[in-house]
Design an enzyme around this catalytic site. Structure first.
Site, PDB file in Angstrom:
ATOM      1  N   HIS A  19       0.843  -1.190   0.000  1.00 24.94           N
ATOM      2  CA  HIS A  19       0.000   0.000   0.000  1.00 24.94           C
ATOM      3  C   HIS A  19       0.884   1.248   0.000  1.00 24.94           C
ATOM      4  O   HIS A  19       2.093   1.161   0.200  1.00 24.94           O
ATOM      5  CB  HIS A  19      -0.950  -0.002   1.210  1.00 24.94           C
ATOM      6  CG  HIS A  19      -0.258   0.043   2.533  1.00 24.94           C
ATOM      7  ND1 HIS A  19      -0.231  -1.031   3.401  1.00 24.94           N
ATOM      8  CD2 HIS A  19       0.441   1.018   3.144  1.00 24.94           C
ATOM      9  CE1 HIS A  19       0.442  -0.703   4.482  1.00 24.94           C
ATOM     10  NE2 HIS A  19       0.867   0.540   4.353  1.00 24.94           N
TER      11      HIS A  19
HETATM   12  P1  TYD Z   1      -2.362  -3.847   7.524  1.00 19.77           P
HETATM   13  O1  TYD Z   1      -2.455  -2.476   6.930  1.00 19.77           O
HETATM   14  O2  TYD Z   1      -2.947  -4.961   6.726  1.00 19.77           O
HETATM   15  O3  TYD Z   1      -0.852  -4.196   7.882  1.00 19.77           O
HETATM   16  P2  TYD Z   1       0.462  -4.233   6.911  1.00 19.77           P
HETATM   17  O4  TYD Z   1       0.678  -2.851   6.414  1.00 19.77           O
HETATM   18  O5  TYD Z   1       1.567  -4.708   7.797  1.00 19.77           O
HETATM   19  O6  TYD Z   1       0.217  -5.206   5.808  1.00 19.77           O
HETATM   20  O7  TYD Z   1      -3.033  -3.812   8.966  1.00 19.77           O
HETATM   21  C1  TYD Z   1      -3.470  -4.986   9.627  1.00 19.77           C
HETATM   22  C2  TYD Z   1      -4.688  -4.644  10.488  1.00 19.77           C
HETATM   23  O8  TYD Z   1      -4.325  -3.776  11.551  1.00 19.77           O
HETATM   24  C3  TYD Z   1      -5.785  -3.957   9.712  1.00 19.77           C
HETATM   25  O9  TYD Z   1      -7.016  -4.516  10.134  1.00 19.77           O
HETATM   26  C4  TYD Z   1      -5.723  -2.522  10.152  1.00 19.77           C
HETATM   27  C5  TYD Z   1      -5.167  -2.614  11.555  1.00 19.77           C
HETATM   28  N1  TYD Z   1      -4.354  -1.464  11.967  1.00 19.77           N
HETATM   29  C6  TYD Z   1      -4.828  -0.646  12.985  1.00 19.77           C
HETATM   30  O10 TYD Z   1      -5.942  -0.822  13.516  1.00 19.77           O
HETATM   31  N2  TYD Z   1      -4.043   0.397  13.412  1.00 19.77           N
HETATM   32  C7  TYD Z   1      -2.829   0.644  12.858  1.00 19.77           C
HETATM   33  O11 TYD Z   1      -2.132   1.601  13.291  1.00 19.77           O
HETATM   34  C8  TYD Z   1      -2.368  -0.203  11.788  1.00 19.77           C
HETATM   35  C9  TYD Z   1      -1.038   0.058  11.133  1.00 19.77           C
HETATM   36  C10 TYD Z   1      -3.152  -1.246  11.389  1.00 19.77           C
END
Ligand code: TYD
Length: 132
Positions: free
Chosen positions: A49
């Site tokens: 992303h």
């Molecule tokens: P995600 O964006 O998929 O993680 P990565 O970038 O490592 O692939 O996030 C995983 C889950 O955590 C998603 O449901 C969103 C949640 N999340 C939060 O609630 N707060 C945060 O600060 C972050 C970074 C993620």
């Protein structure tokens, strides 16, 4: 490329090592959020992303992992494998994390609270947004 590697000063002595990160002191923003990624499933990639309105510093406090960084024109791979190196990633940079070692812990410092609305999770949309 809107990223930068920041060397963090290590306070080390016979007892061990200590690193301090202070907002607007040795990193360029005030810290509003901290999260960490650990216990990653072997072989998986995360991230995939970009952020329209977020700056982050990522420190691999244990183990190692690789980052693919992409500004829509160029792609670069950066390996994080030491706790005294911070990876700054600014806005509009596509990132993917992969090759997590066993025991890898990524600590992420961010300048904003979590806001899903400022994520771009679709690569084609990312390419369109950065050229407009
Ligand atoms: P995600 O964006 O998929 O993680 P990565 O970038 O490592 O692939 O996030 C995983 C889950 O955590 C998603 O449901 C969103 C949640 N999340 C939060 O609630 N707060 C945060 O600060 C972050 C970074 C993620």
């Amino acid at each position: 490329m809107n990223y930068q590697l920041i060397n963090l000063k290590v306070f080390g002595d016979t007892r061990g090592s200590l690193i301090s990160i202070e907002g607007r002191n040795n990193i360029p923003f005030d810290i509003k959020r901290v999260y960490y990624i650990y216990d990653t499933t072997p072989g998986i990639a995360r991230g995939k992303h970009a952020h329209t309105d977020l700056e982050q510093i990522i420190v691999c406090v244990n183990g190692s992992c690789k980052f693919l960084l992409d500004d829509g024109i160029r792609k670069e791979i950066v390996e994080l494998s030491r706790p005294d190196l911070g990876l700054y990633i600014g806005k509009n940079m596509w990132r993917e994390m992969f090759d997590f070692s066993h025991g890898c812990v990524l600590m992420v410092l961010a300048n904003k609270h979590y806001d899903e609305n400022e994520y771009i999770r679709d690569y084609d949309k990312f390419l369109k947004e950065i050229i407009t």
